[in-house]
Scaffold this active site. Structure first.
Site, short mmCIF file in Angstrom:
data_model
loop_
_atom_site.label_atom_id
_atom_site.label_comp_id
_atom_site.label_asym_id
_atom_site.label_seq_id
_atom_site.Cartn_x
_atom_site.Cartn_y
_atom_site.Cartn_z
N CYS A 124 0.83 -1.21 0.00
CA CYS A 124 0.00 0.00 0.00
C CYS A 124 0.87 1.26 0.00
O CYS A 124 1.49 1.56 -1.01
CB CYS A 124 -0.99 -0.05 1.15
SG CYS A 124 -2.41 1.01 0.82
N HIS A 144 -3.33 -4.88 1.90
CA HIS A 144 -2.67 -5.11 3.20
C HIS A 144 -2.69 -6.59 3.61
O HIS A 144 -3.54 -6.97 4.41
CB HIS A 144 -3.39 -4.32 4.29
CG HIS A 144 -3.15 -2.86 4.28
ND1 HIS A 144 -2.17 -2.25 5.02
CD2 HIS A 144 -3.77 -1.87 3.60
CE1 HIS A 144 -2.19 -0.95 4.82
NE2 HIS A 144 -3.15 -0.69 3.97
N GLU A 186 -0.95 -8.02 5.69
CA GLU A 186 -0.65 -8.14 7.12
C GLU A 186 -1.89 -7.96 7.98
O GLU A 186 -1.85 -8.16 9.19
CB GLU A 186 0.46 -7.15 7.52
CG GLU A 186 0.04 -5.70 7.65
CD GLU A 186 -0.19 -4.98 6.31
OE1 GLU A 186 -0.18 -5.62 5.25
OE2 GLU A 186 -0.41 -3.76 6.35
N1 GLN Z 1 -3.46 6.49 0.85
C1 GLN Z 1 -2.24 6.22 1.52
C2 GLN Z 1 -1.08 6.98 0.91
O1 GLN Z 1 -1.24 7.71 0.00
C3 GLN Z 1 -1.93 4.74 1.52
C4 GLN Z 1 -2.94 4.02 2.35
C5 GLN Z 1 -2.44 2.75 2.96
O2 GLN Z 1 -1.24 2.47 3.05
N2 GLN Z 1 -3.37 1.98 3.43
O3 GLN Z 1 0.02 6.86 1.38
#
Ligand code: GLN
Length: 191
Positions: A77, A170, A172
């Protein structure tokens, strides 16, 4: 095998637990010297602007770039955003290690976060239950990047480029250890 988890902000504790469940020593990384002797590194989800700012403040940008150039590194992410070479017009520190273009917050705001089952051939059946939280997507890849998973509409959410791995969701936050196991296979040089 020792795998570091970048522990500046975000879901690093959850990654540590996944690695512990696989019997792997997880090392929390907050300073450059903690990268020494690691075989691989996970960059967690969280907020990529914050991770970038803290990484700059702690002198981690160059050491992290050098690490990712040489050793297996997996971004989930926000970690995927941080690893990408191109994040469009966004102005924030990134590593630029992976030849992917990433669109931050591609699904919109927090209320548009969702979960879905994803087919990922590398880990086989059953599909992986993927949690997307203000997630990015990969909008373009260079030839050396393999696409590992897409949503039903074709948007790319998991990629691998040699020893580098990135997932928009995610892993995790589930109890499915298969993607962590897959990354350990990359670190071991088996996969
Ligand atoms: N939207 C977040 C970002 O721009 C990422 C979100 C996440 O890691 N769950 O960093």
């Amino acid at each position: 095998m020792k795998i570091g988890v970048l522990a500046l902000q975000g879901a690093f504790i959850e990654h540590n637990k996944m690695l512990a469940n696989l019997g792997v020593t997880a090392v929390e990384v907050r300073l450059p010297h903690q990268l020494a002797e690691l075989d691989g590194l996970i960059i967690p989800g969280g907020e990529s602007t914050t991770i970038g700012k803290l990484a700059s403040a702690y002198g981690l940008i160059k050491p992290l770039r050098q690490f990712a150039a040489a050793k297996p590194t997996w971004g989930t992410c926000a970690g995927m955003i941080f690893l990408a070479k191109d994040i469009g017009i966004e102005q924030q520190p990134i590593l630029g290690s992976m030849d992917i273009t990433v669109d931050r917050n591609a699904f919109g705001r927090q209320i548009h976060s969702f979960e879905t089952d994803l087919a990922i051939a590398e880990i086989g059946d059953p599909p992986f239950h993927a949690v997307f939280i203000r997630a990015p997507v990969v909008t373009a890849v260079e030839a050396s990047v393999n696409v590992l998973a897409c949503l039903d509409d074709g948007r790319i959410v998991a990629v691998r480029q040699r020893h580098l791995l990135a997932t928009a969701f995610h892993p995790e936050l589930t109890d499915d250890l298969r993607l962590h196991g897959y990354f350990c296979g990359i670190v071991n040089g088996i996969l």
